[in-house]
Write a protein that holds these residues in place. Structure first.
Motif, PDB file in Angstrom:
ATOM      1  N   ARG A  52     -14.794  67.664  64.333  1.00 25.38           N
ATOM      2  CA  ARG A  52     -15.636  68.799  63.968  1.00 25.38           C
ATOM      3  C   ARG A  52     -15.772  68.796  62.455  1.00 25.38           C
ATOM      4  O   ARG A  52     -14.789  68.935  61.738  1.00 25.38           O
ATOM      5  CB  ARG A  52     -15.014  70.127  64.428  1.00 25.38           C
ATOM      6  N   LYS A  53     -16.990  68.601  61.965  1.00 24.98           N
ATOM      7  CA  LYS A  53     -17.241  68.497  60.528  1.00 24.98           C
ATOM      8  C   LYS A  53     -17.018  69.852  59.849  1.00 24.98           C
ATOM      9  O   LYS A  53     -17.378  70.896  60.376  1.00 24.98           O
ATOM     10  CB  LYS A  53     -18.666  68.018  60.294  1.00 24.98           C
ATOM     11  N   ILE A  54     -16.421  69.818  58.667  1.00 23.78           N
ATOM     12  CA  ILE A  54     -16.195  71.034  57.898  1.00 23.78           C
ATOM     13  C   ILE A  54     -17.313  71.195  56.879  1.00 23.78           C
ATOM     14  O   ILE A  54     -17.374  70.486  55.877  1.00 23.78           O
ATOM     15  CB  ILE A  54     -14.827  70.995  57.193  1.00 23.78           C
ATOM     16  N   GLY A  55     -18.242  72.100  57.158  1.00 26.58           N
ATOM     17  CA  GLY A  55     -19.325  72.394  56.231  1.00 26.58           C
ATOM     18  C   GLY A  55     -20.105  71.157  55.844  1.00 26.58           C
ATOM     19  O   GLY A  55     -20.410  70.300  56.670  1.00 26.58           O
ATOM     20  N   GLN A  56     -20.435  71.043  54.553  1.00 27.90           N
ATOM     21  CA  GLN A  56     -21.206  69.904  54.048  1.00 27.90           C
ATOM     22  C   GLN A  56     -20.297  68.833  53.442  1.00 27.90           C
ATOM     23  O   GLN A  56     -20.780  67.911  52.791  1.00 27.90           O
ATOM     24  CB  GLN A  56     -22.215  70.376  52.990  1.00 27.90           C
ATOM     25  N   SER A  57     -19.000  68.933  53.661  1.00 29.05           N
ATOM     26  CA  SER A  57     -18.063  67.961  53.106  1.00 29.05           C
ATOM     27  C   SER A  57     -17.867  66.796  54.068  1.00 29.05           C
ATOM     28  O   SER A  57     -18.465  66.745  55.143  1.00 29.05           O
ATOM     29  CB  SER A  57     -16.713  68.631  52.837  1.00 29.05           C
ATOM     30  N   ARG A  58     -16.996  65.840  53.707  1.00 23.55           N
ATOM     31  CA  ARG A  58     -16.671  64.718  54.587  1.00 23.55           C
ATOM     32  C   ARG A  58     -15.402  64.983  55.397  1.00 23.55           C
ATOM     33  O   ARG A  58     -14.939  64.105  56.126  1.00 23.55           O
ATOM     34  CB  ARG A  58     -16.499  63.428  53.773  1.00 23.55           C
ATOM     35  N   SER A 214     -11.463  74.594  55.151  1.00 21.26           N
ATOM     36  CA  SER A 214     -12.750  75.102  55.638  1.00 21.26           C
ATOM     37  C   SER A 214     -13.251  76.251  54.769  1.00 21.26           C
ATOM     38  O   SER A 214     -14.448  76.351  54.472  1.00 21.26           O
ATOM     39  CB  SER A 214     -12.621  75.569  57.089  1.00 21.26           C
ATOM     40  N   GLY A 215     -12.332  77.125  54.358  1.00 19.47           N
ATOM     41  CA  GLY A 215     -12.722  78.253  53.517  1.00 19.47           C
ATOM     42  C   GLY A 215     -13.209  77.818  52.147  1.00 19.47           C
ATOM     43  O   GLY A 215     -14.196  78.350  51.626  1.00 19.47           O
ATOM     44  N   ILE A 216     -12.529  76.842  51.538  1.00 19.46           N
ATOM     45  CA  ILE A 216     -12.967  76.335  50.236  1.00 19.46           C
ATOM     46  C   ILE A 216     -14.362  75.728  50.362  1.00 19.46           C
ATOM     47  O   ILE A 216     -15.250  75.960  49.526  1.00 19.46           O
ATOM     48  CB  ILE A 216     -11.983  75.292  49.692  1.00 19.46           C
ATOM     49  N   THR A 217     -14.567  74.928  51.409  1.00 17.75           N
ATOM     50  CA  THR A 217     -15.862  74.284  51.618  1.00 17.75           C
ATOM     51  C   THR A 217     -16.954  75.320  51.839  1.00 17.75           C
ATOM     52  O   THR A 217     -18.065  75.205  51.298  1.00 17.75           O
ATOM     53  CB  THR A 217     -15.790  73.320  52.814  1.00 17.75           C
ATOM     54  N   SER A 239      -6.116  67.405  52.504  1.00 17.62           N
ATOM     55  CA  SER A 239      -7.319  68.113  52.936  1.00 17.62           C
ATOM     56  C   SER A 239      -7.697  69.206  51.948  1.00 17.62           C
ATOM     57  O   SER A 239      -8.876  69.370  51.600  1.00 17.62           O
ATOM     58  CB  SER A 239      -7.108  68.722  54.328  1.00 17.62           C
ATOM     59  N   VAL A 240      -6.718  69.980  51.485  1.00 11.37           N
ATOM     60  CA  VAL A 240      -6.988  71.044  50.518  1.00 11.37           C
ATOM     61  C   VAL A 240      -7.478  70.437  49.204  1.00 11.37           C
ATOM     62  O   VAL A 240      -8.434  70.936  48.586  1.00 11.37           O
ATOM     63  CB  VAL A 240      -5.742  71.912  50.306  1.00 11.37           C
ATOM     64  N   LEU A 241      -6.840  69.345  48.767  1.00  6.25           N
ATOM     65  CA  LEU A 241      -7.273  68.693  47.534  1.00  6.25           C
ATOM     66  C   LEU A 241      -8.695  68.153  47.671  1.00  6.25           C
ATOM     67  O   LEU A 241      -9.500  68.253  46.734  1.00  6.25           O
ATOM     68  CB  LEU A 241      -6.313  67.565  47.163  1.00  6.25           C
ATOM     69  N   SER A 242      -9.017  67.579  48.823  1.00  4.88           N
ATOM     70  CA  SER A 242     -10.371  67.066  49.042  1.00  4.88           C
ATOM     71  C   SER A 242     -11.383  68.205  48.974  1.00  4.88           C
ATOM     72  O   SER A 242     -12.441  68.073  48.333  1.00  4.88           O
ATOM     73  CB  SER A 242     -10.459  66.372  50.402  1.00  4.88           C
ATOM     74  N   SER A 437     -15.090  61.702  43.982  1.00  7.55           N
ATOM     75  CA  SER A 437     -13.727  61.882  43.494  1.00  7.55           C
ATOM     76  C   SER A 437     -12.948  60.584  43.623  1.00  7.55           C
ATOM     77  O   SER A 437     -13.138  59.817  44.577  1.00  7.55           O
ATOM     78  CB  SER A 437     -13.010  62.997  44.269  1.00  7.55           C
ATOM     79  N   ALA A 438     -12.081  60.348  42.632  1.00  8.21           N
ATOM     80  CA  ALA A 438     -11.226  59.169  42.667  1.00  8.21           C
ATOM     81  C   ALA A 438     -10.134  59.359  43.709  1.00  8.21           C
ATOM     82  O   ALA A 438      -9.723  60.483  44.000  1.00  8.21           O
ATOM     83  CB  ALA A 438     -10.606  58.958  41.291  1.00  8.21           C
TER      84      ALA A 438
END
Length: 578
Positions: A52-58, A214-217, A239-242, A437-438
């Protein structure tokens, strides 16, 4: 009650059973740029997983069958070169200590010089996303500045504060100023976006890595420039860092609490997070505050007078409150100078802090205790230097003249005098993927490229738009070829990013195409609102779409793929830019 639409392509992230501090039947993964949805599905299918994709992120939440071992699946997926990471969906507690509802004053505002800072800014025009247990939307000191939020945990629009913690955090950052009511937040004219990420049980208030990411995204996708997460144990989550890096790429900042364990948390520092420890009225470390090399700044966190869930006011202690104090200062700075990037605001926040403890940055206070007055003076006077230096890029893998087939891992080293904003990977002149991001790593599906020598190039960009191009690396594509009868079947084309929903800032458009005769013969064209923006050959096409340069509102992205036989297919997605 102010609410928003559902998270794009993401169902509710409710709480499955826990075992050993992590969610059962659920893990988190991030694919390398360039990996198609179909390829990721095949990788996860080996373990019975569904993404399940989280928002517009990867980022993806992966649901596992009931008989699967989350630990074993993560261990296997961590060895897959097509993935940036896989991790357990761990549960984390709120960063609050004891509270005293009977006495106190807002000493912390005087300590950080907030009243002086307010001469320059009150935070108007900046949205602070409060990722927490919900917010009491009827509180008289909050209700007038709330914007649409979302309940990530339940996947609905119920923002009810299930712990009281979120209402207190929101008031610390942005309780309304000059309304003759209650208290004043640090940024009393800023807007608050309530995002419920937590649940309550007999042991307290808890969230998951998945609900936080999910909330950050969501915050990044819906225009918030600041996200505050007053929960502990999250700074080491991939995941949080991403998700934080994703918000950074949109010009935002993410503030988190250092913790209340009075120990060195031994977490590796990462520039994507502003990690805040707590100080007392004497500028000493609060007795409960954790520390460590990951701490970047400190702020008052004892006896903080703020809003409560009973529509009144009380005192709270904890790094749960030092984080929103600092987030509020950042909101003042962003409102005063909306032209400055998140990185510039973060740098000014650190450089103007009051140095405490050992000289320079130290593991207890970071760069020092936040100073709103000094931060606003420096922000108002800041003049951005002219950056004319291009980044440097080099392809580390694969090696020149090597033979490749199938999914190929590509590693790019990129650096810049200020910072790399993104890296585009090109194969035979077509952008196939973008990484923001690196480490800059990609998964190139070489089956979409004709057999023979192919040229790989990486282009690194900085925030000023300077571009640095790597040396070309030529490799030999050697995939098995199957001869088919006359081709009358059109190719399949999918826009994997963005998905339908809201977009902001730079959007990495990703298109995947396949065909029964092989993807090497496909030509794909991307148009936005009827205007051609990019085209290329092969199975993958990427494009960096700067939505700041288009009107706010709905936009239609259309991808059209044509195979070697002339068969065509078209797909579209409608998004809303803010």
């Amino acid at each position: 009650m102010l609410v928003a639409g559902a998270l794009a392509a993401t169902a509710a992230i409710a709480a499955p059973a826990q075992d050993g501090g992590y969610a059962r039947h659920r893990i988190l993964v991030e694919a390398r740029p360039g990996l198609s949805d179909a390829a990721l599905d095949r990788i996860l299918k080996e373990h019975g997983g569904k993404k399940r994709k989280i928002g517009q992120s990867r980022l993806h939440v992966v649901d596992l069958p009931a008989n699967a071992s989350e630990v074993a699946v993560v261990a296997k997926l961590q060895r897959r070169p097509e993935l940036k990471f896989a991790e357990l969906d761990r549960v984390v507690p709120a960063a609050m200590a004891v509270n005293d509802p009977y006495a106190g004053s807002e000493w912390h505002l005087t300590k950080i010089g907030a009243q002086t800072a307010w001469d320059s800014s009150m935070g108007r025009g900046v949205t602070i996303a409060v990722l927490d247990s919900g917010v009491n939307v009827n509180h008289p000191d909050l209700k007038d500045h709330l914007v649409a939020g979302y309940n990530v945990y339940d996947g609905n629009t119920d923002l009810t504060d299930v712990c009281g913690h979120g209402t207190a955090v929101a008031g610390t950052a942005a309780a309304t100023s000059n309304n003759a009511t209650g208290v004043a937040g640090v940024a009393g004219a800023a807007s608050v976006m309530p995002l419920r990420i937590a649940y309550s049980d007999s042991t307290g208030c808890h969230a998951y890595f998945s609900t936080i990411a999910s909330g950050i995204t969501y915050a990044a996708d819906h225009g918030a420039r600041i996200a505050n997460i007053s929960y502990v144990g999250i700074a080491g989550s991939s995941s949080v860092l991403s998700a934080a890096r994703y918000m950074n790429s949109k010009g935002g900042l993410v503030f988190v609490s250092a913790g209340n364990n009075n120990i060195d948390e031994n977490v590796t520092p990462d520039p994507s997070l502003v990690v805040v420890s707590a100080t007392d009225a004497n500028d000493a470390k609060a007795s409960f505050s954790s520390w460590g090399s990951f701490v970047t700044i400190s702020a008052p966190g004892t006896y903080i007078w703020t809003t409560n869930n009973s529509l009144g006011y009380s005192q709270w202690n904890g790094t749960s409150f030092s984080a929103p104090v600092t987030a509020g200062v950042a909101a003042l700075m962003m409102a005063a100078r909306p032209d400055l990037s998140g990185d510039q605001i973060q740098s000014l926040l650190y450089s103007t802090s009051v140095d405490l403890g050992a000289a320079g940055r130290d593991p207890v206070f970071g760069y020092g205790r936040v100073d709103a007055a000094a931060a606003l003076r420096a922000t108002m006077a800041y003049q951005s230097p002219v950056d004319t230096t291009a980044p440097v890029a080099a392809i580390a893998a694969p090696l020149a003249n090597s033979s490749v087939s199938g999914l190929v891992g590509v590693t790019v080293n990129a650096s810049d005098n200020v910072g790399v904003a993104r890296v585009d990977l090109k194969v035979n002149g077509t952008v196939i993927a973008t990484d923001t991001s690196a480490p800059y790593t990609f998964s190139w599906d070489s089956t979409g490229t004709a057999n023979g020598m192919a040229n790989i190039v990486a282009v690194a960009y900085d925030a000023a738009g300077n571009a640095g191009t790597s040396a070309t690396v030529a490799v030999n594509v050697a995939n098995q070829v199957t001869t088919l009868a006359k081709d009358t079947t059109p190719p399949s084309v999918v826009i994997s990013n963005p998905v339908a929903g809201t977009v902001t800032g730079n959007v990495a458009v990703s298109i995947n195409a396949s065909d029964d005769s092989g993807a090497a013969g496909i030509t794909t064209v991307l148009s936005i609102d009827g205007q051609t923006k990019a085209q290329g050959t092969g199975g993958v096409l990427g494009y960096n779409w700067n939505t700041r340069k288009v009107r706010a509102g709905q936009h239609t992205l259309t991808a059209t793929s044509r195979d070697a036989a002339g068969n065509t297919s078209t797909t579209s997605v409608i998004v809303t830019s803010k």
